[in-house]
Scaffold this active site. Sequence first.
Site, mmCIF file in Angstrom:
data_model
loop_
_atom_site.group_PDB
_atom_site.id
_atom_site.type_symbol
_atom_site.label_atom_id
_atom_site.label_comp_id
_atom_site.label_asym_id
_atom_site.label_seq_id
_atom_site.Cartn_x
_atom_site.Cartn_y
_atom_site.Cartn_z
ATOM 1 C CE LYS A 50 -3.673 -2.354 2.118
ATOM 2 N NZ LYS A 50 -4.408 -2.729 3.528
ATOM 3 C CD GLN A 94 -3.019 -4.209 6.961
ATOM 4 O OE1 GLN A 94 -3.149 -3.262 6.140
ATOM 5 N NE2 GLN A 94 -3.759 -5.312 6.567
ATOM 6 C CG ASP A 117 -9.199 0.044 4.952
ATOM 7 O OD1 ASP A 117 -9.328 -0.192 3.685
ATOM 8 O OD2 ASP A 117 -8.627 -0.574 5.974
#
Length: 287
Positions: A50, A94, A117
């Site tokens: 990412k 994460q 996200d």
Amino acid sequence: MPATIIDGNAVAAALRDEVAAQVASLDRPPGLATLLVGDDPASQIYVRNKRRRCVEAGIADLHRHLPADVTQAQVAATISELNDDPAVTGILLQLPLPAHLRAHDLLALIDPDKDVDGLTEASAGRLALGTPGLRPCTPAGVIRLLDHAGVELAGRHAVVVGRSNLVGKPMARLLLERDATVTVCHRHTADLAAITRTADVVVAAAGVPRLLGRDAVGPGAAVIDVGIHRTPHGLCGDVDTAAVAEVAGFVTPVPGGVGPMTIAMLLWNTLVAARVTSVRAQTGTTH
Ligand code: NAD
């Protein structure tokens, strides 16, 4: 006639280029804070990828790494600091977190306008109500792939296999938003194949290797495979791609289908979030 294979690598590359071009036109670059807690090897690889894609797109890499034994309060304080930092326009916590941390409570602390996200309750609520907000990357990437392939959604029957908060539920809502008639199947669904066979669009997100075979797909259907599994023979998805391609109109491969779209959509969300926070700063609005 065999199905058209939708090339997720190509669609993702084009989207990353588009993000890079738009980032270059901004007065200041967006900044993505990936927040990694602990040393889970898979998470380290995901976060590294990412960050690499961010930098390639001109997005500032504002990564934070906290040790595995960090307390809930320390992670909460870091999120609060990132929320308040104007250089940080996107925050990604994460998952999974070490077992002693309550992920749900920590996700809830992320400023919804920085929730790239799209996984917080606030973002899920916005999606459920159909109001503007950041959408979860994987299902949003699936919609992009369907659009790229020219698959009509309005009025068509879409079947989503899986009802997780990460993929299945937001997928169903995004398809509803596009006026599809949506059926959601899950592990308690009786005769799954009989239902998926009636679909114009099937999104497989069950996490079961090759769950959907030739008998599970109707002629001409678009089949999007979200699943990803490591087997002794390489990667495979939730769909038996070769068999399904004999009947379907479109299929996505694994690898090279949905996977690359997830990171590309993260970059897209980071761009969108940067625009929102910039407007907020100009108008003095807060959350
Ligand atoms: P999950 O385990 O949280 O949810 C799976 C869902 O599938 C559940 O709702 C369950 O009820 C349903 N299910 C399980 N077995 C079933 C069966 N036999 N029939 C019908 N439904 C069944 O998984 P998830 O996080 O939603 O992920 C699903 C898959 O997608 C996994 O393989 C995951 O690795 C993959 N994934 C890929 C990406 C990507 O970027 N490509 C992103 C997220 C998830």
